[in-house]
Design a protein around this motif. Structure first.
Motif, PDB file in Angstrom:
ATOM      1  N   SER A   1      -4.108   8.975   4.064  1.00  0.00           N
ATOM      2  CA  SER A   1      -4.950   7.939   3.481  1.00  0.00           C
ATOM      3  C   SER A   1      -4.109   6.914   2.737  1.00  0.00           C
ATOM      4  O   SER A   1      -3.142   7.268   2.058  1.00  0.00           O
ATOM      5  CB  SER A   1      -5.946   8.565   2.500  1.00  0.00           C
ATOM      6  OG  SER A   1      -6.630   7.569   1.762  1.00  0.00           O
ATOM      7  N   THR A   2      -4.504   5.651   2.844  1.00  0.00           N
ATOM      8  CA  THR A   2      -3.839   4.600   2.078  1.00  0.00           C
ATOM      9  C   THR A   2      -3.972   4.841   0.574  1.00  0.00           C
ATOM     10  O   THR A   2      -3.150   4.363  -0.210  1.00  0.00           O
ATOM     11  CB  THR A   2      -4.411   3.222   2.458  1.00  0.00           C
ATOM     12  OG1 THR A   2      -4.019   2.934   3.799  1.00  0.00           O
ATOM     13  CG2 THR A   2      -3.886   2.114   1.554  1.00  0.00           C
TER      14      THR A   2
ATOM     15  N   ASP B   1      -0.918   5.709  -1.223  1.00  0.00           N
ATOM     16  CA  ASP B   1       0.060   4.656  -1.487  1.00  0.00           C
ATOM     17  C   ASP B   1      -0.420   3.656  -2.524  1.00  0.00           C
ATOM     18  O   ASP B   1       0.368   3.094  -3.276  1.00  0.00           O
ATOM     19  CB  ASP B   1       0.354   3.855  -0.203  1.00  0.00           C
ATOM     20  CG  ASP B   1       0.841   4.718   0.929  1.00  0.00           C
ATOM     21  OD1 ASP B   1       1.971   5.206   0.842  1.00  0.00           O
ATOM     22  OD2 ASP B   1       0.089   4.897   1.908  1.00  0.00           O
ATOM     23  N   ARG B   2      -1.724   3.404  -2.507  1.00  0.00           N
ATOM     24  CA  ARG B   2      -2.262   2.324  -3.339  1.00  0.00           C
ATOM     25  C   ARG B   2      -3.606   2.761  -3.915  1.00  0.00           C
ATOM     26  O   ARG B   2      -4.598   2.845  -3.209  1.00  0.00           O
ATOM     27  CB  ARG B   2      -2.424   1.049  -2.496  1.00  0.00           C
ATOM     28  CG  ARG B   2      -2.888  -0.175  -3.292  1.00  0.00           C
ATOM     29  CD  ARG B   2      -2.940  -1.406  -2.415  1.00  0.00           C
ATOM     30  NE  ARG B   2      -1.613  -1.872  -2.049  1.00  0.00           N
ATOM     31  CZ  ARG B   2      -0.870  -2.683  -2.800  1.00  0.00           C
ATOM     32  NH1 ARG B   2      -1.318  -3.101  -3.979  1.00  0.00           N
ATOM     33  NH2 ARG B   2       0.321  -3.085  -2.388  1.00  0.00           N
TER      34      ARG B   2
ATOM     35  N   ALA C   1      -2.117   6.455   8.067  1.00  0.00           N
ATOM     36  CA  ALA C   1      -2.782   6.350   6.770  1.00  0.00           C
ATOM     37  C   ALA C   1      -4.014   5.473   6.925  1.00  0.00           C
ATOM     38  O   ALA C   1      -3.909   4.303   7.287  1.00  0.00           O
ATOM     39  CB  ALA C   1      -1.826   5.777   5.725  1.00  0.00           C
TER      40      ALA C   1
ATOM     41  N   GLY D   1      -7.840   3.681   6.002  1.00  0.00           N
ATOM     42  CA  GLY D   1      -8.891   3.261   5.106  1.00  0.00           C
ATOM     43  C   GLY D   1     -10.121   4.093   5.432  1.00  0.00           C
ATOM     44  O   GLY D   1     -10.006   5.212   5.945  1.00  0.00           O
TER      45      GLY D   1
ATOM     46  N   HIS E   1     -12.414  -2.977   1.920  1.00  0.00           N
ATOM     47  CA  HIS E   1     -11.389  -3.387   2.864  1.00  0.00           C
ATOM     48  C   HIS E   1     -11.270  -4.909   2.881  1.00  0.00           C
ATOM     49  O   HIS E   1     -12.282  -5.599   3.006  1.00  0.00           O
ATOM     50  CB  HIS E   1     -11.721  -2.887   4.274  1.00  0.00           C
ATOM     51  CG  HIS E   1     -11.889  -1.400   4.356  1.00  0.00           C
ATOM     52  ND1 HIS E   1     -13.018  -0.766   3.911  1.00  0.00           N
ATOM     53  CD2 HIS E   1     -11.052  -0.438   4.826  1.00  0.00           C
ATOM     54  CE1 HIS E   1     -12.870   0.540   4.116  1.00  0.00           C
ATOM     55  NE2 HIS E   1     -11.697   0.766   4.648  1.00  0.00           N
TER      56      HIS E   1
ATOM     57  N   HIS F   1      -0.278   2.333   8.797  1.00  0.00           N
ATOM     58  CA  HIS F   1      -1.500   2.065   8.047  1.00  0.00           C
ATOM     59  C   HIS F   1      -2.572   1.434   8.937  1.00  0.00           C
ATOM     60  O   HIS F   1      -2.366   0.348   9.504  1.00  0.00           O
ATOM     61  CB  HIS F   1      -1.212   1.178   6.845  1.00  0.00           C
ATOM     62  CG  HIS F   1      -0.420   1.876   5.782  1.00  0.00           C
ATOM     63  ND1 HIS F   1       0.965   1.938   5.801  1.00  0.00           N
ATOM     64  CD2 HIS F   1      -0.807   2.588   4.699  1.00  0.00           C
ATOM     65  CE1 HIS F   1       1.383   2.635   4.774  1.00  0.00           C
ATOM     66  NE2 HIS F   1       0.333   3.059   4.093  1.00  0.00           N
TER      67      HIS F   1
ATOM     68  N   ASP G   1      -5.996   0.522   8.004  1.00  0.00           N
ATOM     69  CA  ASP G   1      -6.797   0.537   6.776  1.00  0.00           C
ATOM     70  C   ASP G   1      -7.460  -0.799   6.453  1.00  0.00           C
ATOM     71  O   ASP G   1      -7.854  -1.039   5.306  1.00  0.00           O
ATOM     72  CB  ASP G   1      -5.934   0.978   5.598  1.00  0.00           C
ATOM     73  CG  ASP G   1      -4.779   0.007   5.305  1.00  0.00           C
ATOM     74  OD1 ASP G   1      -4.681  -1.041   5.955  1.00  0.00           O
ATOM     75  OD2 ASP G   1      -3.986   0.311   4.391  1.00  0.00           O
TER      76      ASP G   1
ATOM     77  N   GLN H   1      -5.863  -2.732   3.374  1.00  0.00           N
ATOM     78  CA  GLN H   1      -5.817  -2.218   2.006  1.00  0.00           C
ATOM     79  C   GLN H   1      -4.391  -2.069   1.466  1.00  0.00           C
ATOM     80  O   GLN H   1      -4.163  -2.281   0.281  1.00  0.00           O
ATOM     81  CB  GLN H   1      -6.542  -0.872   1.916  1.00  0.00           C
ATOM     82  CG  GLN H   1      -8.043  -0.970   2.036  1.00  0.00           C
ATOM     83  CD  GLN H   1      -8.709   0.368   1.774  1.00  0.00           C
ATOM     84  OE1 GLN H   1      -8.850   0.785   0.633  1.00  0.00           O
ATOM     85  NE2 GLN H   1      -9.099   1.024   2.840  1.00  0.00           N
ATOM     86  N   ILE H   2      -3.468  -1.685   2.327  1.00  0.00           N
ATOM     87  CA  ILE H   2      -2.096  -1.480   1.860  1.00  0.00           C
ATOM     88  C   ILE H   2      -1.477  -2.768   1.349  1.00  0.00           C
ATOM     89  O   ILE H   2      -0.580  -2.764   0.505  1.00  0.00           O
ATOM     90  CB  ILE H   2      -1.222  -0.853   2.969  1.00  0.00           C
ATOM     91  CG1 ILE H   2       0.126  -0.388   2.413  1.00  0.00           C
ATOM     92  CG2 ILE H   2      -1.022  -1.828   4.126  1.00  0.00           C
ATOM     93  CD1 ILE H   2       0.033   0.677   1.352  1.00  0.00           C
TER      94      ILE H   2
END
Length: 236
Positions: free
Chosen positions: A133-134, A137-138, A177, A179, A197, A227, A229, A232-233
Motif C-alpha cells: 500500500s502507498t 510510503d506516504r 503499492a 491506492g 486519489h 505504485h 495508486d 497518491q505517492i
C-alpha cells in the motif's frame, strides 16, 4: 494437466477482487495456478488448484506449496496478495486486531515465501510479488493507518532485501503499492475513497493485474515498488 515446462503461479487471497483477477490473468498467460484463500471454491479448470486455509497459519502455507508441487511439479511465481486492512486510531487498536493484521500481512507472507523460494532455487529462478500500500510510503491525515504502515512497510523492505539476496540466483522480488481499488472489500465507500486519489477515482482490478503482468514480463526489474495508486505517492 500441467507439464514440467508449464509455469506455475501461487496466488494468495484469490477468492475475489484482486486475487481472482490475478488468477484469470495468469491463466491467460498460460500458467497453471494454485489459488488459495479461507473460503475459495473448487475450480472446474484442471489447471487451477484451489486450496482453502488461513494463510496466517504456518501449516496452511506448507500445505499450499506441497499440494502445488504434487499437482504441477514446480513453482515459478508467488503473488502475496492476501492482506487485511483495519483503520483505527493507534491507541484504539485491540490485541485481536493487531494479531489478525500481522498474522495475515507478515506471518502469512513469511512462511509461504520461504517455501516458494526454496523451490525456485532448485529450479534456477522465479519471481515473488507482494501487494502492498502507498500508505506505507506516504501517510494520509484522512486515514488512520499505523498497522497498514507497519505491515505493508515491512513487506516493501523485505521485497528489496529479497531482490538483493537472490539477484544472482535468478529470483526476482517486486511489490505493487496500491491506492484504493474498487473491490467487494471497499464497496459502500467508493465515493468517499475516490476523493483520496489525485486522479479523483478508485483503481480497478485491471489496473493491478496490468502491473503484475508487466512485472512478470520484465526480467530486468527487481526490487521495484511499483505504485498503482492514482497519484497518491506524488502528493495530495
Amino acid at each position: 494437466m500441467s507439464t514440467q515446462t508449464q509455469k506455475v503461479a501461487v496466488i494468495t487471497g484469490a477468492s475475489q477482487g484482486i486475487g481472482a483477477g490475478l488468477v484469470v490473468a495468469y491463466r491467460k498467460l498460460g500458467y497453471a495456478v494454485v489459488a488459495t484463500s479461507r473460503s475459495i471454491a473448487a475450480s472446474q479448470d484442471p489447471e487451477i488448484l484451489t486450496i482453502q486455509g488461513d494463510i496466517a497459519d504456518r501449516a496452511t502455507a506448507e500445505r499450499i506449496i506441497a499440494a502445488g508441487l504434487e499437482r504441477f511439479g514446480r513453482i515459478d511465481t508467488l503473488v502475496n496478495n492476501a492482506g487485511i486492512f483495519i483503520s483505527n486510531a493507534f491507541t484504539d487498536f485491540s490485541r485481536n486486531e493487531y494479531d489478525a493484521v500481522l498474522g495475515v500481512n507478515l506471518t502469512g507472507f513469511f512462511r509461504i515465501t520461504q517455501l516458494a523460494i526454496q523451490q525456485m532455487l532448485t529450479q534456477g529462478g522465479g519471481h515473488v510479488i507482494q501487494i502492498t500500500s502507498t500508505l506505507a510510503d506516504r501517510a494520509n491525515s484522512h486515514v488512520n493507518s499505523a498497522l497498514a504502515a507497519l505491515t505493508k512497510g515491512g513487506l516493501q523492505s523485505a521485497t528489496r532485501a529479497l531482490a538483493i539476496e537472490y539477484a544472482t540466483r535468478g529470483i526476482r522480488s517486486n511489490a505493487i503499492a496500491l491506492g484504493t481499488i474498487k473491490t467487494p472489500m471497499t464497496e459502500g465507500y467508493w465515493d468517499v475513497l475516490a476523493g483520496l486519489h489525485p486522479v479523483g477515482r478508485l483503481g480497478e482490478v485491471s489496473d493491478v493485474v496490468d502491473a503484475a503482468i508487466y512485472l512478470e514480463n520484465a526480467p530486468f526489474v527487481t526490487g521495484e515498488i511499483l505504485h498503482v495508486d492514482g497519484g497518491q505517492i506524488a502528493g495530495h
